[in-house]
Design a protein around this motif. Structure first.
Motif, PDB file in Angstrom:
ATOM      1  N   THR A  40       1.364   4.478   3.509  1.00 57.76           N
ATOM      2  CA  THR A  40       0.876   5.640   2.765  1.00 57.76           C
ATOM      3  C   THR A  40       1.882   6.047   1.696  1.00 57.76           C
ATOM      4  O   THR A  40       1.512   6.311   0.552  1.00 57.76           O
ATOM      5  CB  THR A  40       0.599   6.813   3.723  1.00 57.76           C
ATOM      6  OG1 THR A  40      -0.325   6.386   4.712  1.00 57.76           O
ATOM      7  CG2 THR A  40       0.047   8.000   2.981  1.00 57.76           C
ATOM      8  N   TRP A  41       3.161   6.102   2.082  1.00 55.96           N
ATOM      9  CA  TRP A  41       4.186   6.500   1.120  1.00 55.96           C
ATOM     10  C   TRP A  41       4.228   5.521  -0.052  1.00 55.96           C
ATOM     11  O   TRP A  41       4.287   5.931  -1.210  1.00 55.96           O
ATOM     12  CB  TRP A  41       5.561   6.592   1.783  1.00 55.96           C
ATOM     13  CG  TRP A  41       6.585   7.145   0.850  1.00 55.96           C
ATOM     14  CD1 TRP A  41       6.905   8.450   0.692  1.00 55.96           C
ATOM     15  CD2 TRP A  41       7.378   6.411  -0.091  1.00 55.96           C
ATOM     16  NE1 TRP A  41       7.862   8.583  -0.286  1.00 55.96           N
ATOM     17  CE2 TRP A  41       8.168   7.348  -0.780  1.00 55.96           C
ATOM     18  CE3 TRP A  41       7.509   5.072  -0.409  1.00 55.96           C
ATOM     19  CZ2 TRP A  41       9.072   6.988  -1.773  1.00 55.96           C
ATOM     20  CZ3 TRP A  41       8.402   4.701  -1.401  1.00 55.96           C
ATOM     21  CH2 TRP A  41       9.172   5.651  -2.072  1.00 55.96           C
ATOM     22  N   LEU A  43       1.900   3.501  -1.189  1.00 57.54           N
ATOM     23  CA  LEU A  43       0.701   3.568  -2.022  1.00 57.54           C
ATOM     24  C   LEU A  43       0.682   4.836  -2.878  1.00 57.54           C
ATOM     25  O   LEU A  43       0.201   4.811  -4.014  1.00 57.54           O
ATOM     26  CB  LEU A  43      -0.556   3.480  -1.155  1.00 57.54           C
ATOM     27  CG  LEU A  43      -0.776   2.123  -0.472  1.00 57.54           C
ATOM     28  CD1 LEU A  43      -1.971   2.196   0.470  1.00 57.54           C
ATOM     29  CD2 LEU A  43      -0.949   1.009  -1.485  1.00 57.54           C
ATOM     30  N   LEU A  44       1.230   5.932  -2.361  1.00 61.75           N
ATOM     31  CA  LEU A  44       1.243   7.187  -3.112  1.00 61.75           C
ATOM     32  C   LEU A  44       2.393   7.275  -4.118  1.00 61.75           C
ATOM     33  O   LEU A  44       2.308   8.006  -5.096  1.00 61.75           O
ATOM     34  CB  LEU A  44       1.317   8.381  -2.156  1.00 61.75           C
ATOM     35  CG  LEU A  44       0.090   8.632  -1.297  1.00 61.75           C
ATOM     36  CD1 LEU A  44       0.346   9.773  -0.319  1.00 61.75           C
ATOM     37  CD2 LEU A  44      -1.125   8.913  -2.164  1.00 61.75           C
ATOM     38  N   HIS A  45       3.462   6.556  -3.863  1.00 64.46           N
ATOM     39  CA  HIS A  45       4.663   6.648  -4.701  1.00 64.46           C
ATOM     40  C   HIS A  45       5.022   5.304  -5.323  1.00 64.46           C
ATOM     41  O   HIS A  45       6.190   4.929  -5.379  1.00 64.46           O
ATOM     42  CB  HIS A  45       5.844   7.161  -3.866  1.00 64.46           C
ATOM     43  CG  HIS A  45       5.625   8.527  -3.310  1.00 64.46           C
ATOM     44  ND1 HIS A  45       5.108   8.732  -2.056  1.00 64.46           N
ATOM     45  CD2 HIS A  45       5.838   9.749  -3.852  1.00 64.46           C
ATOM     46  CE1 HIS A  45       5.022  10.035  -1.833  1.00 64.46           C
ATOM     47  NE2 HIS A  45       5.454  10.674  -2.912  1.00 64.46           N
ATOM     48  N   SER A  46       4.034   4.590  -5.815  1.00 66.51           N
ATOM     49  CA  SER A  46       4.311   3.259  -6.374  1.00 66.51           C
ATOM     50  C   SER A  46       5.198   3.335  -7.611  1.00 66.51           C
ATOM     51  O   SER A  46       5.998   2.428  -7.863  1.00 66.51           O
ATOM     52  CB  SER A  46       3.010   2.526  -6.693  1.00 66.51           C
ATOM     53  OG  SER A  46       2.273   3.227  -7.667  1.00 66.51           O
ATOM     54  N   GLN A 112      -2.108  -2.887  -0.260  1.00 66.09           N
ATOM     55  CA  GLN A 112      -3.485  -2.567  -0.651  1.00 66.09           C
ATOM     56  C   GLN A 112      -4.462  -3.563  -0.043  1.00 66.09           C
ATOM     57  O   GLN A 112      -5.553  -3.190   0.373  1.00 66.09           O
ATOM     58  CB  GLN A 112      -3.620  -2.560  -2.171  1.00 66.09           C
ATOM     59  CG  GLN A 112      -2.976  -1.360  -2.815  1.00 66.09           C
ATOM     60  CD  GLN A 112      -3.010  -1.431  -4.319  1.00 66.09           C
ATOM     61  OE1 GLN A 112      -3.332  -2.455  -4.893  1.00 66.09           O
ATOM     62  NE2 GLN A 112      -2.654  -0.337  -4.964  1.00 66.09           N
ATOM     63  N   ASP A 115      -5.361  -2.947   3.817  1.00 64.06           N
ATOM     64  CA  ASP A 115      -5.998  -1.698   4.235  1.00 64.06           C
ATOM     65  C   ASP A 115      -7.112  -1.915   5.264  1.00 64.06           C
ATOM     66  O   ASP A 115      -7.372  -1.049   6.073  1.00 64.06           O
ATOM     67  CB  ASP A 115      -6.585  -0.960   3.027  1.00 64.06           C
ATOM     68  CG  ASP A 115      -5.557  -0.057   2.370  1.00 64.06           C
ATOM     69  OD1 ASP A 115      -4.527   0.198   3.002  1.00 64.06           O
ATOM     70  OD2 ASP A 115      -5.790   0.360   1.232  1.00 64.06           O
TER      71      ASP A 115
END
Length: 159
Positions: A40-41, A43-46, A112, A115
């Protein structure tokens, strides 16, 4: 090539990359934590993740610049050892750059793709992590040996 400038730039680049990694990227490098949180981290902070690896690429460049400046400023270029050192520096840089690039670009894509099933995603992420760490480790090991060799040559020549 000015050795003091190369040394200053290398110091700033490594300190900047290390501090950024420690302060900003640590959740993405937490292998021991829960996979879902890491995924999650990342994917959110790429953007944070990629910027950190660009800083490490800059640090690798600065390290090679310093080694070349040292080798060519103080050691005779016609020596066989100097030519071998130059070649090994290039190999070390290529290995380290390949590892950084795998972590920077391939890991977010692997997460990704993973998932759909958590187990497949975790295994794919582990494979990418191991590949990246192996390449970076090999580059750092070889680069460390070349750095030590150049330092030893400089000590022997009292440069």
């Amino acid at each position: 090539m000015n050795v003091p400038n190369a040394a200053r730039f290398t110091t700033v680049a490594f300190l900047g990359a290390a501090l950024y990694t420690w302060l900003q990227m640590w959740p993405g490098l937490d292998f021991g934590g829960a996979f879902v949180e890491r995924q999650t981290w990342l994917l959110l902070h790429s953007g944070v993740w990629r910027l950190g690896w660009w800083l490490w690429l800059l640090a690798i460049f600065s390290w090679m610049w310093l080694l070349v400046a040292l080798a060519w400023s103080y050691l005779p270029a016609h020596r066989m050892a100097a030519m071998l050192q130059s070649g090994l520096m290039i190999i070390a840089a290529v290995l380290a750059i390949a590892g950084v690039t795998v972590w920077m670009a391939v890991l977010p894509v692997a997460l990704q793709l993973g998932d759909a099933t958590a187990v497949a995603g975790e295994n794919l992420a582990l494979l990418v992590d191991m590949l990246a760490m192996s390449l970076v480790s090999a580059g750092c090991f070889m680069g460390g040996l070349v750095t030590s060799w150049i330092a030893w040559d400089l000590i022997r020549q009292k440069a």
